[in-house]
Enzyme design. Structure first.
Site, PDB file in Angstrom:
ATOM      1  N   ASP A   1      99.184  33.258 -16.227  1.00  0.00           N
ATOM      2  CA  ASP A   1      97.852  33.057 -15.654  1.00  0.00           C
ATOM      3  C   ASP A   1      98.007  32.083 -14.483  1.00  0.00           C
ATOM      4  OD1 ASP A   1      95.304  32.157 -15.063  1.00  0.00           O
ATOM      5  OD2 ASP A   1      94.702  31.958 -17.159  1.00  0.00           O
TER       6      ASP A   1
ATOM      7  N   TYR B   1      90.359  45.750  -5.718  1.00  0.00           N
ATOM      8  CA  TYR B   1      90.515  46.388  -4.398  1.00  0.00           C
ATOM      9  C   TYR B   1      91.375  47.654  -4.429  1.00  0.00           C
ATOM     10  CZ  TYR B   1      88.014  42.742  -1.776  1.00  0.00           C
ATOM     11  OH  TYR B   1      87.050  41.910  -1.254  1.00  0.00           O
TER      12      TYR B   1
ATOM     13  N   ASP C   1      89.843  35.725  -8.711  1.00  0.00           N
ATOM     14  CA  ASP C   1      88.881  34.862  -7.999  1.00  0.00           C
ATOM     15  C   ASP C   1      87.931  34.203  -9.012  1.00  0.00           C
ATOM     16  OD1 ASP C   1      87.439  33.722  -5.950  1.00  0.00           O
ATOM     17  OD2 ASP C   1      86.615  35.596  -5.166  1.00  0.00           O
TER      18      ASP C   1
ATOM     19  N   SER D   1      95.104  42.328  -3.944  1.00  0.00           N
ATOM     20  CA  SER D   1      94.510  43.666  -3.699  1.00  0.00           C
ATOM     21  C   SER D   1      94.753  44.693  -4.799  1.00  0.00           C
ATOM     22  CB  SER D   1      94.986  44.276  -2.363  1.00  0.00           C
ATOM     23  OG  SER D   1      94.289  43.707  -1.272  1.00  0.00           O
TER      24      SER D   1
END
Ligand code: AR6
Length: 175
Positions: free
Chosen positions: A11, A126, A35, A122
């Site tokens: 993590d 994403y 995020d 990403s």
């Protein structure tokens, strides 16, 4: 693979690096995935700083990176970068992903950070294909390290088993 690059599973919010990288969005105002985890662990001081940055510079364009403090995290700083949304590969995604890594590394070098930890930018919300993204991450970071003394160590932090396996596979191919 470059000797100053490490692939680890875990993590990113728990890493005691000088800087951890956040896979943010252009608003800098938080979101899901890594995020969300970073903002939850860092606490309100980080969000307040991000709000200020968003107001003063209008967020962060795709492929660029900005630096903040790290609130309650064990890291000293957070580098927020914005990876591309995967749209099939014909919209400059590969170049933008490489820029996200390069601009984050440049900030770390400017601040003389010894260690920086990256998530697989990403490859979650994403939608960037994980194998292609792993190849770009490894290549871009290795090239940067060949040309710069800082950061001294880069950690690629894989949250999921698949990313870990792909990074290992690609790193063996590039040895
Ligand atoms: N530590 C390390 N890696 C993690 C963690 C963690 N705690 N949590 C998730 N990952 P994503 P993106 C991995 O979706 O694709 C947000 O809403 C995850 O397994 O976090 O760049 C932003 O605000 C995956 O491999 O980021 C943006 O809107 C990787 O982190 C958007 O998501 C990236 O997944 C950015 O999407």
């Amino acid at each position: 693979m470059h000797s100053r690059l490490r692939i680890i599973q875990g993590d990113i919010t728990r890493q005691q690096a000088d800087a951890i990288v956040n896979a943010a969005n252009s608003s800098l105002l938080g979101g899901g995935g890594v995020d969300g985890a970073i903002h939850r662990a860092a606490g309100p001081a980080l969000l307040a700083e991000c709000r200020q940055l968003a107001a003063s510079r209008g967020g962060c364009p795709t492929g660029e990176a900005v630096l903040t403090g790290a609130g309650n995290l064990p890291a000293r700083a957070v580098i927020h970068t914005v990876g591309p949304v995967w749209r099939g590969g014909g919209q400059g995604e590969a170049e933008l992903l490489a820029s996200a890594y390069n601009n984050s590394l440049r900030l770390a070098a400017e601040h003389r950070f010894a260690t920086i930890a990256f998530p697989a930018i990403s490859t979650g919300i994403y939608g960037y294909p994980k194998a292609a993204a792993a190849a770009i991450a490894l290549r871009t970071i290795s090239q940067f390290l060949q040309q710069h003394d800082y950061p001294q160590q880069v950690w690629l932090v894989c949250f999921d088993e698949e990313s870990y396996r792909l990074y290992r596979q690609h790193s063996e191919q590039s040895d």
